[in-house]
Design an enzyme around this catalytic site. Structure first.
Site, mmCIF file in Angstrom:
data_model
loop_
_atom_site.group_PDB
_atom_site.id
_atom_site.type_symbol
_atom_site.label_atom_id
_atom_site.label_comp_id
_atom_site.label_asym_id
_atom_site.label_seq_id
_atom_site.Cartn_x
_atom_site.Cartn_y
_atom_site.Cartn_z
ATOM 1 C CE LYS A 110 -3.142 2.698 2.919
ATOM 2 N NZ LYS A 110 -3.897 2.795 4.190
ATOM 3 C CD GLU A 142 -6.048 8.414 10.844
ATOM 4 O OE1 GLU A 142 -5.468 7.321 10.985
ATOM 5 O OE2 GLU A 142 -6.179 8.972 9.740
ATOM 6 C CD GLU A 170 -6.972 2.301 1.901
ATOM 7 O OE1 GLU A 170 -6.662 3.463 2.226
ATOM 8 O OE2 GLU A 170 -7.795 2.040 1.001
#
Length: 398
Positions: A142, A197, A241
């Site tokens: 990724k 986040e 992911e």
């Protein structure tokens, strides 16, 4: 008979008052845990290539010895570990509860803007294709690729008004404004945003991290959003992911914790503009007194997570340097505060912009994994721009 020491209670303020009192040059941070406004600079924290956490601990001890009340280290650190940082021990700190839910103010209208994408959308899509080639060869699992929009207004942007709109639009976000002025800047530069986040929070021996990875645009139509959430929950690409990110965060925190709780499956959380797969990871520190176990120490160990870098980490950061034509600066770095006792909060600097007089540079990224499509990743970054664009009155611009 001994006389107990007098304990001076912290001043009680309202979150709305601290938001109203913010001026450029101050440090502001709010979250569901509370609001912090810091002013003045008692000292600057300079790591000089060493640990930010250790330098912060030394600066906090010195500030306490000098009589600074409620000393904290506050500010931002850039995406790259060796990048710029703007960490200070403020002279004055005021605290309040979490921001209240109120009607968000309308964005200013009538301002003329010039928008310049960096890079051009076609160039970004090509970078996604090149990243997919690296993933196809097994060099990466990724990588997160970012792009920016550079906005120029006809008059200087008033950061306090922008910050107020961001906080009131989403009081549950990790909202921030930090001075990141660098030598050569023509005017003061401010990092401002409302991140969904949490990188890490520490309170006593308890730590919390809330990695997000796997996203979809929120439409505002209830039926359509239900379908979007259902697809996100079942998306093999997005779940994979997310697993990369949550697993890495849990592995890092496990080095410092005796107990760690990691939910088996992510949940879906929403912001006014996006849906995200989310995992809340909690742990109990083995040695809370160690500098590495301060909130900043834990943030430093976690940064950059796969949510903004990739897997494997060093290779992904190297690929980002090759594939992104613009340096990220403070985007995808971390912002927050740590106190003398090691407690604090640090958020990932996404949904953020750097404002310098008439210019606003905002950035957004998308996680590229096997199965990613360049057009979809381009659209995802466009959706993530909406948080700042909405606050600027430009939501329909991209």
């Amino acid at each position: 008979m001994s006389i107990p020491a007098l304990v001076r209670p912290r001043p009680v303020h309202r979150a709305s008052d601290l938001l109203a009192a913010y001026l450029p040059g101050s440090f502001y941070f709010s979250s569901p845990r509370g609001t912090l406004l810091a002013d003045g600079v008692h000292s600057r924290v300079r790591a000089a290539g060493a640990s930010h956490a250790r330098a912060a601990a030394e600066a906090l001890d010195a500030a306490a010895a000098a009589g600074v009340p409620d000393p904290v280290v506050a500010g931002a650190v850039g995406f790259r570990p060796e990048a710029e940082s703007g960490l200070v021990v403020p002279s004055v700190v005021r605290r309040a509860g979490a921001p209240a839910v109120v009607r968000a103010p309308e964005a200013e209208s009538g301002t003329s803007w010039t928008l310049t994408p960096r890079p051009e959308p076609a160039h970004y899509a090509d970078s996604v294709r090149r990243a997919l080639e690296l993933i196809g060869r097994g060099e990466l699992s990724k990588v997160v690729l970012a792009r920016s929009l550079e906005l120029a207004a006809e008059s200087p942007v008033w950061v306090p008004a922008l910050l107020a709109r961001l906080v009131r639009a989403d009081p549950a976000a990790y909202a921030f404004a930090a001075d990141v002025t660098a030598p050569g800047d023509p005017a003061p530069r401010t990092l401002v945003g409302a991140s969904p986040e949490l990188l890490v929070s520490r309170r006593g021996a308890t730590v919390l991290a809330n990695p997000l990875a796997g996203s979809a645009r929120r439409s505002g139509d209830e039926a359509q959003d239900r379908e979007t959430v259902a697809r996100l929950r079942d998306s093999a690409k997005d779940l994979g992911e997310h697993a990369h990110t949550a697993g890495q965060v849990a592995e890092v925190l496990g080095r410092f914790c005796t107990d760690l709780e990691v939910p088996a499956q992510p949940e879906v959380i929403g912001t006014p503009t996006m849906w995200h797969l989310s995992t809340r990871i909690t742990g109990r520190l083995a040695d809370p007194a160690a500098p590495a176990c301060s909130a900043l120490g834990l943030a430093e160990a976690l940064h950059p997570t796969p949510a903004v870098g990739g897997v494997p980490g060093p290779a992904a950061v190297g690929a980002i340097a090759d594939l992104e034509p613009e340096d990220r600066g403070y985007f995808a770095g971390m912002v927050g505060w740590t106190g003398l006792d090691g407690d604090g909060e640090w958020a990932v600097t996404i949904r953020s912009a750097e404002v310098c007089e008439r210019t606003v540079r905002l950035s957004a990224g998308a996680g590229i994994v096997a199965g990613s499509e360049p057009a979809a990743e381009l659209a995802e970054t466009g959706a993530k721009f909406r948080t700042l664009l909405r606050a600027l009155g430009l939501e329909g611009a991209v």
